[in-house]
Motif scaffolding. Structure first.
Motif, PDB file in Angstrom:
ATOM      1  N   TYR A  15       0.819  -1.212   0.000  1.00 27.68           N
ATOM      2  CA  TYR A  15       0.000   0.000   0.000  1.00 27.68           C
ATOM      3  C   TYR A  15       0.855   1.266   0.000  1.00 27.68           C
ATOM      4  O   TYR A  15       0.336   2.371   0.127  1.00 27.68           O
ATOM      5  N   LYS A  23       3.265   1.911   2.248  1.00 28.69           N
ATOM      6  CA  LYS A  23       3.527   2.321   3.621  1.00 28.69           C
ATOM      7  C   LYS A  23       4.789   1.650   4.158  1.00 28.69           C
ATOM      8  O   LYS A  23       5.161   0.555   3.717  1.00 28.69           O
ATOM      9  N   ASP A  77      -1.423   3.997  14.203  1.00 26.83           N
ATOM     10  CA  ASP A  77      -1.811   3.268  12.996  1.00 26.83           C
ATOM     11  C   ASP A  77      -2.770   2.145  13.366  1.00 26.83           C
ATOM     12  O   ASP A  77      -2.464   0.970  13.203  1.00 26.83           O
ATOM     13  N   GLY A 107      -2.276   5.826   9.230  1.00 32.73           N
ATOM     14  CA  GLY A 107      -3.129   4.958   8.429  1.00 32.73           C
ATOM     15  C   GLY A 107      -4.578   5.248   8.741  1.00 32.73           C
ATOM     16  O   GLY A 107      -4.959   6.390   8.976  1.00 32.73           O
ATOM     17  N   ASP A 142      -3.441  10.593   1.007  1.00 36.41           N
ATOM     18  CA  ASP A 142      -3.757   9.320   0.346  1.00 36.41           C
ATOM     19  C   ASP A 142      -3.712   8.116   1.266  1.00 36.41           C
ATOM     20  O   ASP A 142      -4.434   7.135   1.027  1.00 36.41           O
ATOM     21  N   THR A 143      -2.884   8.126   2.310  1.00 36.37           N
ATOM     22  CA  THR A 143      -2.740   6.919   3.131  1.00 36.37           C
ATOM     23  C   THR A 143      -3.267   7.074   4.547  1.00 36.37           C
ATOM     24  O   THR A 143      -3.258   6.114   5.306  1.00 36.37           O
ATOM     25  N   SER A 144      -3.738   8.265   4.943  1.00 33.49           N
ATOM     26  CA  SER A 144      -4.238   8.492   6.295  1.00 33.49           C
ATOM     27  C   SER A 144      -5.727   8.784   6.284  1.00 33.49           C
ATOM     28  O   SER A 144      -6.210   9.521   5.422  1.00 33.49           O
ATOM     29  N   GLU A 175     -12.014   7.255   2.946  1.00 34.76           N
ATOM     30  CA  GLU A 175     -11.510   8.553   2.512  1.00 34.76           C
ATOM     31  C   GLU A 175     -12.600   9.619   2.618  1.00 34.76           C
ATOM     32  O   GLU A 175     -12.330  10.756   3.023  1.00 34.76           O
ATOM     33  N   SER A 178       3.965  12.778   2.216  1.00 35.45           N
ATOM     34  CA  SER A 178       4.487  11.418   2.327  1.00 35.45           C
ATOM     35  C   SER A 178       4.859  11.172   3.776  1.00 35.45           C
ATOM     36  O   SER A 178       4.881  12.097   4.594  1.00 35.45           O
ATOM     37  N   GLU A 179       5.169   9.912   4.092  1.00 33.21           N
ATOM     38  CA  GLU A 179       5.607   9.603   5.450  1.00 33.21           C
ATOM     39  C   GLU A 179       6.908  10.334   5.765  1.00 33.21           C
ATOM     40  O   GLU A 179       7.092  10.849   6.872  1.00 33.21           O
TER      41      GLU A 179
END
Length: 518
Positions: free
Chosen positions: A32, A34, A129, A172, A193-195, A216, A236-237
């Motif tokens: 994903y 991550k 997460d 996440g 996008d990922t959180s 989302e 991004s992370e």
């Protein structure tokens, strides 16, 4: 006789713990885009500084002879490390074990992390997460009973807010107590996008509220960029880690220490020619506040928080000759920079943050007052505004006010404690009063205007007469403002002020009289 066999068993268990949820779950998670929790910790901290605590805590199975046959590590990893050479506590959820849910955790580890930060007086970083709450309802089948919820370690969570910097990242899909752990911080960040962040996830919301939403749609960036639930958004992370490190660079490790002063390559005597014309002559014309800030503060030292929540008020950290300060400023493009319910809450929280960690505050004022109208009244703006003003009055950290343009009404009056030694400078563009002259004349002279045969001509006559009276020089003559300055002199004056401010800060070290809340 040697203990080598026991050490070998310890190393075997440590290796099992490093496998987290197993190869298949780890690979699926990384697909994903991550990082795993261990990779995150390594990216965040100075290289090679992580010292893990409780590495082999987890759920084990043994055969009849007492030999370990299966081991699942707890899905919370904690320890200490360094960021820019300063020690911190870090704790992170491992989503590869039970999706980060509480029934895959050992609550003692989360409690220990919070207590470690509290007792050792170290900043704490939470990489959240998962839910972090009570886990699945399936656990009731195992336990045979339900329970009254208790938020683990919450006494330390609350206490840490008034003692040490608390930083949290939503890494996440984070719900329930996990979301609360993100919000209970001085600085929080989500990742595009990922959180996702929510009180309860889509299945619960669909069942309980009849709202059929994706993760989302319910709690993604488009929801929380401006909700106030988190401070910043990262691309991004790695960007999130950079923001977390930057945030901590302005703060002391705890409230018993001073903020760290860095060497600055920027001259404190820098005078920017652009400042003399930055504020438009047209009082109704806006200007770009984010282009003004670098003209006053050390180059590349601006770190903004909460840009899209309460956007008419800008809150950021910056440096003056290497000294960290908090900055309050207007954004005239949003509600003219006036105080809304949201921006009042934002201002209050930021002033409390600066008060908690002894950061002097630079208040750049162009404040038309609280935003008026029915929508503002429905949001209780006056109460929110009064809370923000109370935070300003309660703050004991050194504060300086630079009046760039407007100071009107209750909101304008509340930008500094006018009953204390009010250190302030005004630019020649200053314009102040109980109401703006344009609107105030129509209210004050309403009867005369209504009775006039030529109200437009009378209004023009009144405004022309008031134009000279509203001059800031008239106010200075009455010592209603202490000093009017050339805007180009602002940075040198601020750099002189900040050194005096830091001389006074040691008297204020320790816990503030009013502890900070999230």
């Amino acid at each position: 006789m040697s203990w080598e066999a026991e050490i070998q068993e310890l190393r075997r268990r440590e290796e099992l713990a490093r496998q987290m949820g197993g190869k298949e779950r780890v690979e699926k998670y990384k697909s994903y885009g991550k990082l795993t929790v261990r990779e995150r910790i390594d990216k965040l901290l100075d290289e090679g500084t992580f010292h893990e605590t409780g590495a082999i805590a987890g759920k084990a199975k043994y055969d009849e002879e007492g030999n370990l046959i299966d081991f699942t590590p707890a899905n919370f990893i904690l320890g200490t490390g360094q960021i820019d050479g300063r020690k911190v506590v870090v704790g992170g959820d491992d989503f590869t074990v039970r999706g980060g849910a509480a029934d895959g955790a050992i609550f003692g580890k989360q409690v220990y992390a919070e207590r470690m930060a509290h007792d050792l007086q170290l900043p704490i970083i939470r990489l959240v997460d998962g839910t972090g709450g009570g886990g699945s309802v399936k656990t009731f089948d195992t336990s045979g009973h339900t329970y009254i919820p208790v938020n683990p370690a919450w006494d330390y969570v609350v206490a840490n807010m008034e003692r040490v910097p608390v930083v949290a990242a939503c890494m996440g899909s984070v719900a329930g107590l996990g979301a609360a752990r993100v919000a209970a911080s001085h600085f929080s960040v989500m990742i595009e996008d990922t959180s996702q962040l929510f009180v309860a996830g889509p299945p619960v919301v669909k069942y309980g509220m009849g709202q059929d939403l994706t993760k989302e749609e319910l709690g993604g960036i488009q929801v929380h960029r401006s909700s106030g639930a988190v401070d910043n958004v990262a691309k991004s992370e790695e960007d999130a880690f950079d923001q977390m490190r930057t945030f901590l660079s302005y703060l002391p490790s705890n409230v018993w220490k001073l903020p760290p002063v860095l060497e600055s390559g920027d001259s404190p005597e820098r005078r920017e020619e652009r400042l003399i014309s930055f504020i438009p002559k047209n009082r109704r014309a806006p200007y770009k506040i984010r282009e003004l800030l670098p003209l006053l503060f050390d180059k590349d030292s601006i770190f903004e928080m909460g840009r899209y929540y309460g956007g008419g008020t800008v809150t950021c950290f910056a440096r003056l000759d290497g000294h960290p300060v908090g900055v309050l400023a207007p954004d005239p493009f949003i509600n003219g920079g006036g105080l809304t319910a949201d921006s009042s809450e934002k201002l209050e929280r930021f002033v409390d943050l600066c008060q908690t960690f002894h950061l002097p505050i630079v208040n750049l004022v162009d404040q038309p007052g609280m935003v008026i109208g029915l929508p503002s009244e429905k949001k209780g703006t006056i109460r929110k505004g009064v809370r923000a003003i109370s935070a300003v009055y309660q703050a004991k950290v050194p504060m300086i006010e630079i009046i760039m343009r407007r100071v009107f009404g209750v909101g304008g009056a509340g930008m500094s404690n006018g009953h204390s030694l009010n250190q302030r400078y005004a630019w020649p563009s200053g314009d102040w009063g109980s109401l703006p002259v344009e609107g105030g004349v129509q209210v004050a002279y309403r009867r005369e205007l209504e009775a006039s045969e030529d109200p437009d001509a009378l209004l023009k006559e009144l405004l022309d007469r008031m134009e000279s009276i509203r001059s800031p020089f008239r106010t200075a003559e009455a010592f209603g403002v202490e000093e009017i300055i050339d805007p180009r002199d602002t940075r040198p004056l601020l750099c002189e002020w900040v050194k005096d401010a830091y001389e006074r800060l040691p008297q204020q070290l320790g816990i503030s009289r009013h502890g900070m809340r999230p």
